[in-house]
Design a protein around this motif. Structure first.
Motif, PDB file in Angstrom:
ATOM      1  N   LEU B 181     -28.492  38.125  64.742  1.00 27.73           N
ATOM      2  CA  LEU B 181     -29.596  38.019  63.793  1.00 27.73           C
ATOM      3  C   LEU B 181     -29.950  36.569  63.474  1.00 27.73           C
ATOM      4  CD1 LEU B 181     -31.418  39.990  62.495  1.00 27.73           C
ATOM      5  CD2 LEU B 181     -29.893  40.128  60.546  1.00 27.73           C
ATOM      6  N   SER B 182     -28.925  35.724  63.371  1.00 29.83           N
ATOM      7  CA  SER B 182     -29.224  34.343  62.994  1.00 29.83           C
ATOM      8  C   SER B 182     -30.024  33.649  64.097  1.00 29.83           C
ATOM      9  CB  SER B 182     -27.930  33.583  62.686  1.00 29.83           C
ATOM     10  OG  SER B 182     -27.073  33.638  63.786  1.00 29.83           O
ATOM     11  N   THR B 183     -29.660  33.894  65.356  1.00 28.99           N
ATOM     12  CA  THR B 183     -30.407  33.281  66.457  1.00 28.99           C
ATOM     13  C   THR B 183     -31.828  33.853  66.516  1.00 28.99           C
ATOM     14  OG1 THR B 183     -28.328  33.173  67.635  1.00 28.99           O
ATOM     15  CG2 THR B 183     -30.298  32.720  68.906  1.00 28.99           C
ATOM     16  N   THR B 184     -31.927  35.154  66.244  1.00 28.22           N
ATOM     17  CA  THR B 184     -33.249  35.773  66.243  1.00 28.22           C
ATOM     18  C   THR B 184     -34.140  35.127  65.186  1.00 28.22           C
ATOM     19  OG1 THR B 184     -32.161  37.837  66.823  1.00 28.22           O
ATOM     20  CG2 THR B 184     -34.449  37.982  66.128  1.00 28.22           C
ATOM     21  N   LEU B 185     -33.568  34.909  64.017  1.00 28.20           N
ATOM     22  CA  LEU B 185     -34.366  34.315  62.943  1.00 28.20           C
ATOM     23  C   LEU B 185     -34.719  32.870  63.267  1.00 28.20           C
ATOM     24  CD1 LEU B 185     -32.782  35.843  59.736  1.00 28.20           C
ATOM     25  CD2 LEU B 185     -34.763  36.577  61.028  1.00 28.20           C
ATOM     26  N   LYS B 186     -33.848  32.208  64.019  1.00 30.39           N
ATOM     27  CA  LYS B 186     -34.188  30.833  64.429  1.00 30.39           C
ATOM     28  C   LYS B 186     -35.381  30.863  65.383  1.00 30.39           C
ATOM     29  CE  LYS B 186     -29.653  28.805  63.926  1.00 30.39           C
ATOM     30  NZ  LYS B 186     -28.410  28.710  64.673  1.00 30.39           N
ATOM     31  N   ALA B 187     -35.402  31.851  66.270  1.00 31.16           N
ATOM     32  CA  ALA B 187     -36.541  31.981  67.186  1.00 31.16           C
ATOM     33  C   ALA B 187     -37.814  32.252  66.397  1.00 31.16           C
ATOM     34  CB  ALA B 187     -36.285  33.112  68.179  1.00 31.16           C
ATOM     35  N   LEU B 188     -37.665  33.051  65.356  1.00 27.84           N
ATOM     36  CA  LEU B 188     -38.815  33.350  64.507  1.00 27.84           C
ATOM     37  C   LEU B 188     -39.249  32.108  63.731  1.00 27.84           C
ATOM     38  CD1 LEU B 188     -39.207  36.467  62.343  1.00 27.84           C
ATOM     39  CD2 LEU B 188     -39.531  34.270  61.297  1.00 27.84           C
ATOM     40  N   ASP B 189     -38.265  31.347  63.308  1.00 28.34           N
ATOM     41  CA  ASP B 189     -38.518  30.139  62.528  1.00 28.34           C
ATOM     42  C   ASP B 189     -39.470  29.211  63.282  1.00 28.34           C
ATOM     43  OD1 ASP B 189     -38.430  28.193  60.689  1.00 28.34           O
ATOM     44  OD2 ASP B 189     -36.357  27.592  61.038  1.00 28.34           O
ATOM     45  N   ALA B 190     -39.281  29.149  64.603  1.00 28.48           N
ATOM     46  CA  ALA B 190     -40.105  28.249  65.403  1.00 28.48           C
ATOM     47  C   ALA B 190     -41.575  28.665  65.371  1.00 28.48           C
ATOM     48  CB  ALA B 190     -39.591  28.237  66.839  1.00 28.48           C
ATOM     49  N   THR B 191     -41.834  29.923  65.075  1.00 30.18           N
ATOM     50  CA  THR B 191     -43.230  30.376  65.063  1.00 30.18           C
ATOM     51  C   THR B 191     -43.844  30.274  63.674  1.00 30.18           C
ATOM     52  OG1 THR B 191     -42.757  32.655  64.461  1.00 30.18           O
ATOM     53  CG2 THR B 191     -42.591  32.092  66.793  1.00 30.18           C
ATOM     54  N   VAL B 235     -27.911  30.074  56.887  1.00 35.04           N
ATOM     55  CA  VAL B 235     -28.665  28.871  57.258  1.00 35.04           C
ATOM     56  C   VAL B 235     -30.043  29.276  57.793  1.00 35.04           C
ATOM     57  CG1 VAL B 235     -28.725  26.934  58.874  1.00 35.04           C
ATOM     58  CG2 VAL B 235     -26.598  27.513  57.700  1.00 35.04           C
ATOM     59  N   ALA B 236     -30.051  30.297  58.657  1.00 34.17           N
ATOM     60  CA  ALA B 236     -31.317  30.729  59.260  1.00 34.17           C
ATOM     61  C   ALA B 236     -32.266  31.271  58.192  1.00 34.17           C
ATOM     62  CB  ALA B 236     -31.046  31.789  60.319  1.00 34.17           C
ATOM     63  N   LEU B 237     -31.707  32.080  57.275  1.00 30.86           N
ATOM     64  CA  LEU B 237     -32.540  32.649  56.209  1.00 30.86           C
ATOM     65  C   LEU B 237     -33.072  31.556  55.290  1.00 30.86           C
ATOM     66  CD1 LEU B 237     -30.457  35.799  55.240  1.00 30.86           C
ATOM     67  CD2 LEU B 237     -32.766  35.792  56.153  1.00 30.86           C
ATOM     68  N   ASP B 238     -32.200  30.616  55.022  1.00 28.23           N
ATOM     69  CA  ASP B 238     -32.567  29.524  54.124  1.00 28.23           C
ATOM     70  C   ASP B 238     -33.760  28.750  54.688  1.00 28.23           C
ATOM     71  OD1 ASP B 238     -31.936  28.346  51.675  1.00 28.23           O
ATOM     72  OD2 ASP B 238     -31.187  26.577  52.733  1.00 28.23           O
ATOM     73  N   ALA B 239     -33.713  28.531  56.007  1.00 28.89           N
ATOM     74  CA  ALA B 239     -34.806  27.794  56.649  1.00 28.89           C
ATOM     75  C   ALA B 239     -36.115  28.557  56.498  1.00 28.89           C
ATOM     76  CB  ALA B 239     -34.481  27.569  58.119  1.00 28.89           C
ATOM     77  N   LEU B 240     -36.035  29.882  56.633  1.00 26.72           N
ATOM     78  CA  LEU B 240     -37.252  30.698  56.510  1.00 26.72           C
ATOM     79  C   LEU B 240     -37.790  30.643  55.087  1.00 26.72           C
ATOM     80  CD1 LEU B 240     -36.381  33.951  58.502  1.00 26.72           C
ATOM     81  CD2 LEU B 240     -37.681  31.981  59.238  1.00 26.72           C
ATOM     82  N   VAL B 241     -36.873  30.817  54.149  1.00 26.22           N
ATOM     83  CA  VAL B 241     -37.300  30.856  52.749  1.00 26.22           C
ATOM     84  C   VAL B 241     -37.903  29.525  52.333  1.00 26.22           C
ATOM     85  CG1 VAL B 241     -36.457  31.092  50.383  1.00 26.22           C
ATOM     86  CG2 VAL B 241     -35.698  32.679  52.133  1.00 26.22           C
ATOM     87  N   LYS B 242     -37.323  28.442  52.870  1.00 27.07           N
ATOM     88  CA  LYS B 242     -37.855  27.121  52.519  1.00 27.07           C
ATOM     89  C   LYS B 242     -39.275  26.937  53.060  1.00 27.07           C
ATOM     90  CE  LYS B 242     -33.741  24.427  51.707  1.00 27.07           C
ATOM     91  NZ  LYS B 242     -32.624  23.810  52.360  1.00 27.07           N
ATOM     92  N   LYS B 243     -39.585  27.672  54.097  1.00 28.90           N
ATOM     93  CA  LYS B 243     -40.948  27.583  54.626  1.00 28.90           C
ATOM     94  C   LYS B 243     -41.876  28.577  53.930  1.00 28.90           C
ATOM     95  CE  LYS B 243     -40.243  25.620  59.175  1.00 28.90           C
ATOM     96  NZ  LYS B 243     -40.412  25.831  60.620  1.00 28.90           N
ATOM     97  N   GLY B 244     -41.380  29.169  52.877  1.00 33.95           N
ATOM     98  CA  GLY B 244     -42.243  30.043  52.074  1.00 33.95           C
ATOM     99  C   GLY B 244     -42.237  31.495  52.509  1.00 33.95           C
ATOM    100  N   ALA B 245     -41.305  31.863  53.384  1.00 33.13           N
ATOM    101  CA  ALA B 245     -41.284  33.253  53.838  1.00 33.13           C
ATOM    102  C   ALA B 245     -40.518  34.114  52.842  1.00 33.13           C
ATOM    103  CB  ALA B 245     -40.645  33.353  55.208  1.00 33.13           C
ATOM    104  N   GLU B 246     -40.962  35.350  52.722  1.00 31.50           N
ATOM    105  CA  GLU B 246     -40.230  36.324  51.913  1.00 31.50           C
ATOM    106  C   GLU B 246     -39.593  37.300  52.888  1.00 31.50           C
ATOM    107  OE1 GLU B 246     -42.643  38.067  48.929  1.00 31.50           O
ATOM    108  OE2 GLU B 246     -41.090  39.440  48.263  1.00 31.50           O
ATOM    109  N   VAL B 247     -38.265  37.449  52.789  1.00 32.24           N
ATOM    110  CA  VAL B 247     -37.555  38.222  53.814  1.00 32.24           C
ATOM    111  C   VAL B 247     -37.112  39.566  53.239  1.00 32.24           C
ATOM    112  CG1 VAL B 247     -35.666  38.209  55.462  1.00 32.24           C
ATOM    113  CG2 VAL B 247     -36.743  36.058  54.817  1.00 32.24           C
ATOM    114  N   LEU B 248     -37.508  40.607  53.940  1.00 32.48           N
ATOM    115  CA  LEU B 248     -37.155  41.980  53.559  1.00 32.48           C
ATOM    116  C   LEU B 248     -36.207  42.540  54.606  1.00 32.48           C
ATOM    117  CD1 LEU B 248     -40.390  43.957  52.764  1.00 32.48           C
ATOM    118  CD2 LEU B 248     -38.489  43.548  51.262  1.00 32.48           C
ATOM    119  N   VAL B 249     -35.166  43.202  54.178  1.00 36.01           N
ATOM    120  CA  VAL B 249     -34.323  43.920  55.139  1.00 36.01           C
ATOM    121  C   VAL B 249     -34.580  45.404  54.926  1.00 36.01           C
ATOM    122  CG1 VAL B 249     -31.970  44.497  55.767  1.00 36.01           C
ATOM    123  CG2 VAL B 249     -32.565  42.144  55.270  1.00 36.01           C
ATOM    124  N   MET B 250     -34.958  46.076  56.002  1.00 41.37           N
ATOM    125  CA  MET B 250     -35.272  47.503  55.884  1.00 41.37           C
ATOM    126  C   MET B 250     -34.276  48.327  56.690  1.00 41.37           C
ATOM    127  SD  MET B 250     -39.364  47.579  55.990  1.00 41.37           S
ATOM    128  CE  MET B 250     -39.281  49.272  55.457  1.00 41.37           C
TER     129      MET B 250
END
Lengths: 304, 757
Positions: B181-191, B235-250
């Motif tokens: 999941l962390s690597t996946t979120l890093k890939a997402l982070d790049a977008t 770390v991966a989630l933190d990077a997303l949140v810092k970019k203003g993303a709201e993360v939901l786990v379903m």
């Protein structure tokens, strides 16, 4: 408690009695019995003349000696000793047709006037009556006889509230009419321009009258206890007003206080007795005020 | 232009008339009161009427506005063509992260967690505006059947074609691999862009498998990168949140009880030789909290074989709170006949359960022909009376039976020198050979043999002169000899032994096992050939030592090219001690031969998504491969002009045995083509994926507090992804609430003032 503590001259109880003379009598006798001293003592009665008997005369006053001598019926007439002339000036304008505690100001005022008339005449003083609204409606010259008292009662009973109040004008006229100095008792809610009221009272004083003012108001007029939105329907041709009473209460009470303060100051200055009453006030207050004033005027007149 | 997401709710605007109606009704609901003191009342009213009216109007305005704004907010208005400067133009950029790891194929009820996840994802796409972009990321890419990577992949980037996204969701399949999941979120982070005017909503649709969140390993399940604390994910989630993303786990699946085959291996770490019995161990694990009893069946080359291929295994429940399942091993043995050399598979299978990926496991291996050993006797004719030739004991000890797994050919030193190549031998023993490489050609023959993968065992004796060996074989560390020889240390009497204390080296593991100590005891030896300090940097290491004070090396080994060399610093005859007379001797020899010649089967056994690769000899013609179900696969074969041909195959996405065949060209046109060479390799699921234990929503929210929200309900998630769709309705809500608060405060203020009066 409130029920058991009620005096026999409680206005609400008195108001249940229809005939005004009975009301007056209840008030006065209730009051007098409370004094433990008969107000009738010490008053002399002077014989005036004989008059031929006519039907309806009180048989007690038949002069049996004259009947024995002449076989004709004569009654003795006495001139009661009149010490004081009391003019009762009573407001019967439309504004008096208001009451929230089961007693209208009108009824209360009339009861005060009748009681005073009863008391005055029972003390062999003369009582006159002036009923007024925007002008003088009825005038009864002072007198002290029972017949006169009945006429006073009849006038009072026949008075229906109506018309606007114009106290300044009325008092000026009363001052002009009543030549003989005496006691003027004004019974009114005094609704009107405070300066006009004061001016009228001053005129009475300037004619040498002692003045007692019974300022009769309804408790609601003093406390303004309304909560809900209310449409106030003005008496004496005032317009209607829809208002939230809570919002207006303070300003209204301020207005009432200002009026009363001005009136008190003027009365104090003119040595006028101002008796503020609401329709819950026991009626003997009026009698006490009268007796106190009479005593004072008696002393001034050199009588014991 | 104002548009509404819930235009039907615009009827709610009519509610704005309610306060006005109430106000008017209140004005009609009054008591009548005849009033005498009207002059005083009118004076008071005249004085305050204006303020009272103003207050009343203000209250009415606030009430009406509050209802109006709340009703409008419910209709969810948004401005489609407003200026950028307005915050109200914000759009939702929905990032769908679909966990398609193997565990999502577990069936809970009628549907798998994966099916739930994709249908939820499709539903979420329907919840956003038609003009809002969607990015789709999968944890394990397998969309392209030819080039699946199994790695996180952005499948669609910022697409407004929602139909396409739904179609791709429909094409996705669970992959037999772990999710990282962390690597996946890093890939997402790049977008992720940092654009302020876009609401970034990341919806992770996952089965909440504990290992998905807690371990950041690669697809091979390499446990070397364990991350049990979920720090990489933080770390991966933190990077997303810092970019203003709201993360939901379903969460998409419920907890499933699973029993799986998590391992299948040969019992012994050596090649399986024809004619010998081969044993396999299957590990069956129970991941559930209930005891299980399962039947384990073994299939050889897809068929039942022998009489006892079916076993019942009782599995206790998983210990409460344990990270490990309860596992049991089941042994299965089979004997491969003389005509069965070549590639084979063995499969362990349990009855199908809710998670089918781990109901079977395959092991691919080769059965080799008997191991051919060439023994070169350096002392064939000893002068002393009673002495025997050097290989006198060696050859029979290796070839215990004629049809045994080892065959031995003995030659003399001179014959060795005559040989041009040794490629036909699996192992060559130079026993007390005085001149192993007297000339460069002989040396090259030896070195080439080992370099290409041959095994060489060197033993010493009276023929060995250290200087000569050092010169011919050690060559200052460049040669085959694992250590420089110093001198022979011999005494008349036997005075030392081999140190058979517990030793983990594959040759000695069984021999030094304390359970076997009664069988394998070292005889006393008269001496040994001492060696210089073993140079670990050259890849040499001591396998076995003597019991002398210095623990002098008895066996030293070294890798050389693809092959191995082992030096025994004593004799294999009885010249320096009675080693050949001990039980230890044949056992030690056999272990040495098996280990030295083992080719292993690591290349034949892959985890899913591990690429298969092989090189071919020069006469390579073509290569064929079939999937486990028999359908043809398309491996990528390259034939560079100046290098050996090679094959790579990445689509190892199906579990089971893959058959391969290499065809060769004939030497010339007239010659017959050499027969094709068949082989097999197996693809299995990483055992880490069998553990379907889930994290709970509170655990996730507590551990990654402030970074993720768990939305178990589609409605809640939909609300969240739509929540900030433009700021219009949020602003309206806030304004509406402010109006309500203002109304309450003003009413209280007025009330207080009036009650004071």
């Amino acid at each position: 408690m409130a029920e058991t503590a009620r005096s026999p001259i409680d206005p609400e109880i008195i108001s249940r009695v229809a005939q005004i003379h009975l009301r007056a009598r209840m008030v006065v006798e209730g009051y007098v019995s409370g004094l433990h001293r008969s107000p009738y003592k010490g008053f002399s009665v002077e014989f005036a003349e004989h008059r031929e008997y006519v039907a309806g005369d009180d048989l007690r006053y038949l002069d049996w000696k004259v009947f024995g001598k002449s076989d004709r019926y004569y009654v003795k007439q006495y001139e009661e000793e009149t010490n004081l002339v009391c003019q009762l000036v009573v407001d019967v304008s439309e504004s008096m047709d208001f009451g929230t505690e089961g007693v209208r100001k009108h009824d209360y005022a009339l009861t005060v006037a009748a009681s005073l008339a009863y008391l005055v005449t029972s003390q062999h003083d003369s009582a006159g009556l002036v009923l007024f609204d925007e002008g003088i409606r009825t005038v009864l010259q002072p007198g002290s006889s029972q017949g006169h008292l009945r006429r006073i009662f009849a006038s009072l009973e026949g008075a229906e509230p109506g018309g606007r109040t114009s106290l300044g004008v009325v008092l000026a006229r009363v001052a002009e009419r009543v030549r003989r100095r005496g006691l003027v008792v004004v019974v009114s809610d005094l609704l009107g321009d405070v300066n006009e009221v004061i001016e009228g009272l001053r005129r009475l004083r300037s004619r040498g009258h002692d003045v007692i003012v019974f300022h009769v108001l309804d408790p609601a007029e003093i406390e303004f206890p309304f909560e809900r939105m209310t449409l106030f329907e003005g008496l004496e041709q005032f317009p209607e007003l829809l208002a939230d009473p809570k919002a207006l209460r303070q300003a209204y009470l301020d207005g009432v206080s200002a009026f009363q303060d001005a009136l008190r100051a003027a009365c104090l200055g003119e040595r006028i007795d101002l008796v503020e009453m609401d329709t819950r006030t026991p009626l003997d207050v009026a009698l006490s005020s009268y007796l106190a004033k009479r005593a004072a005027s008696g002393r001034r007149g050199g009588r014991a | 232009m104002i548009q509404f997401l819930n235009p039907a709710l615009l009827w709610g605007l009519a509610a704005a008339s309610v306060p006005i109606i109430i106000h008017l009704l209140n004005r009609r609901r009054f008591r009548r009161q005849r009033w005498a003191a009207m002059e005083w009342l009118l004076t008071a009213a005249k004085k305050h009427q204006r303020r009272l009216q103003l207050e009343s109007l203000l209250l009415l305005l606030l009430r009406t506005l509050a209802v109006l704004l709340l009703a409008l907010a419910l209709a969810r208005p948004y401005l489609s063509e407003a200026p950028i400067a307005l915050a109200t133009t914000r759009k939702t950029h929905l990032f769908l992260v679909v966990d398609n790891s193997a565990s999502t194929a577990a069936r809970s009820g009628l549907r798998t967690a994966f099916e739930n996840a994709t249908s939820t994802a499709a539903a979420l796409v329907g919840e956003i505006g038609s003009d809002d972009p969607v990015t789709l990321v999968v944890t394990n890419d397998n969309l392209d059947p030819q080039r699946p990577t199994g790695q996180p992949r952005v499948v669609v980037r910022e697409s407004r074609d929602h139909e396409k996204v739904r179609r791709l969701l429909g094409e996705l399949r669970p992959a037999p691999a772990r999710a990282d999941l962390s690597t996946t979120l890093k890939a997402l982070d790049a977008t992720l862009t940092s654009a302020e005017d876009v609401e970034k909503k990341v919806a992770i649709l996952t089965d909440l498998q504990r290992t998905t969140f807690e371990r950041a390993t690669d697809v091979t399940g390499d446990p070397g990168t364990e991350d049990l604390g979920g720090e990489a994910l933080r770390v991966a989630l933190d990077a997303l949140v810092k970019k203003g993303a709201e993360v939901l786990v379903m969460p998409s699946g419920r907890s499933v009880a699973n029993v799986g085959v998590i391992g299948l291996r040969p019992e012994e770490d050596r090649d399986i030789v024809q004619g010998a019995s081969a044993a396999f161990i299957a590990e069956i694990a129970n991941f559930s909290d209930r005891p299980q009893r399962v039947e384990v069946r073994f299939l050889v080359d897809g068929e039942e074989r022998g009489s006892s291929e079916s076993f019942w295994v009782d599995l206790p429940p998983r210990p409460a709170g344990s990270a490990s399942p309860s596992a049991r091993s089941q042994r299965f043995s089979v004997r491969f006949g003389d005509d069965e050399t070549g590639p084979h598979t063995v499969e362990a299978r349990i009855p199908s359960d809710a998670f089918t990926f781990d109901d079977a496991r395959t092991f691919a291996f080769g059965v080799r022909p008997p191991i051919k050993v060439l023994a070169v006797d350096g002392d064939p004719r000893p002068p002393a009376d009673g002495a025997v030739r050097e290989t006198y004991w060696l050859a029979p000890a290796l070839a215990l039976r004629d049809d045994g797994p080892i065959t031995v050919t003995t030659i003399e030193e001179s014959e060795l020198l005559a040989m041009k190549a040794l490629d036909g031998w699996d192992l060559v023993v130079l026993a007390n050979v005085g001149r192993p490489a007297p000339n460069p050609a002989a040396r090259e023959t030896l070195e080439a043999y080992v370099r290409r993968g041959g095994a060489l065992v060197l033993t010493v004796g009276d023929q060995v002169i250290p200087e000569v060996w050092n010169d011919e074989l050690y060559r200052d560390g460049e040669g085959l000899l694992p250590a420089r020889l110093l001198e022979s240390r011999l005494r008349e009497e036997a005075w030392l032994k081999l140190d058979l204390g517990e030793n983990r080296h594959p040759i000695l593991r069984d021999l030094t096992n304390p359970a076997n100590a009664v069988f394998f005891q070292s005889p006393f030896l008269r001496g040994y050939m001492s060696v210089d300090e073993v140079d670990l940097a050259s890849g040499a290491n001591t396998v076995l030592a003597y019991t002398d004070l210095h623990k002098s090396p008895a066996m030293v080994e070294r890798r050389f090219g693809k092959g191995r060399v082992l030096l025994l610093t004593t004799t294999v005859d009885d010249a320096w001690g009675n080693l050949p007379g001990s039980y230890l001797f044949p056992a030690l020899l056999h272990e040495t031969v098996y280990v030295m010649t083992a080719r292993g089967n690591a290349d034949r056994n892959l985890l899913a998504f591990q690429p298969f690769a092989n090189t071919f000899p020069s006469n390579f013609d073509r290569f064929e491969m079939t999937y486990p179900d028999g359908s043809p696969a398309q491996p990528n074969v390259e034939t560079p002009p100046d290098a050996p041909s090679f094959v790579t195959f990445r689509a190892t996405t199906r579990l089971g045995a893959y058959d391969t065949t290499v065809h060769f060209k004939p030497a010339d046109i007239l010659a017959p083509a050499p027969s094709p060479k068949s082989d097999v390799f197996a693809v299995n699921l990483t055992p880490l994926e069998s553990d379907l234990a889930q994290l709970t929503a509170p655990e996730i929210e507590a551990r990654w507090s402030g970074l993720v929200t768990v939305a178990e309900d589609l409605g809640v998630a939909a609300e969240t992804v739509r929540a900030h769709e433009g700021e219009v309705h949020r602003s309206l809500l806030i304004l509406g609430l402010l109006c309500l608060i203002g109304e309450v405060l003003l009413a209280r203020h007025i009330g207080t003032r009036r009650s004071r009066s």
